[in-house]
Write an enzyme that holds these catalytic residues in place. Structure first.
Site: not given
Ligand code: PNS
Length: 162
Positions: A17, A41, A90, A128
């Protein structure tokens, strides 16, 4: 003023990150690292704690803000007049999920671009989840996360196991 959002769970923030955050910070005037609450989650750290850990390891980046949000990332981005979401990519296995998210975000908010930075080779397989698993087995995680947060992770894992 071009602002980009670096959204994620950051549970906890890893060197992978950090690599993306630093590289994004030189491409934009301002970056906002946006911690998602991920209400659905299980997370090792609360969203506030995850923000605090990120704050502790990004003090030397002048054009950064850290925030948390539990709505849609694009709604937050719009509210900050951001022009882009920056994500790390990645291994190939990330692609399908990230592609789906980028397409959905584009549908919801066509004026905001998703930009992918290819992860540096050293962090290609770092996540993570791997960090948490390694910490559980008492592996030295200082090669995976900024050293100043190693103890926080170990302590939290140990307390969780009690
Ligand atoms: O680190 P991650 O878990 O891959 O991050 C995922 C994240 C938090 C960026 C994604 O789940 C997100 O943007 N969540 C907020 C809800 C949202 O906007 N969802 C629409 C995306 S399809």
């Amino acid at each position: 003023m071009r602002t980009a959002i670096c959204p994620g769970s950051f549970d906890p923030v890893t060197n992978g990150h950090m690599d993306i955050i630093r590289r994004a910070s030189v491409l934009f005037d301002k970056i906002i690292v946006l911690v998602s609450r991920n209400a659905e989650k299980y997370t090792l750290f609360t969203a506030e704690e995850r923000c605090e850990l990120i704050r502790r390891v990004t003090g030397d980046i002048p054009n950064i803000e850290i925030d948390l949000f539990d709505g849609l990332t694009v709604d937050y981005a719009r509210s900050k007049n951001a022009c882009a979401l920056v994500k790390g990519l990645r291994a190939i296995s990330d692609f399908e999920y990230e592609f789906q998210m980028a397409m959905t975000n584009k549908l919801l908010c066509p004026e905001i671009e998703t930009i992918f930075l290819i992860t540096s080779g050293d962090y290609m397989y770092l996540s993570s989840s791997i960090v948490k698993e390694m910490a559980q087995f008492d592996v030295d995680i200082s090669q995976f996360v900024p050293p100043v947060i190693c103890e926080d992770i170990k302590q939290r894992i140990m307390n969780k196991e009690k």
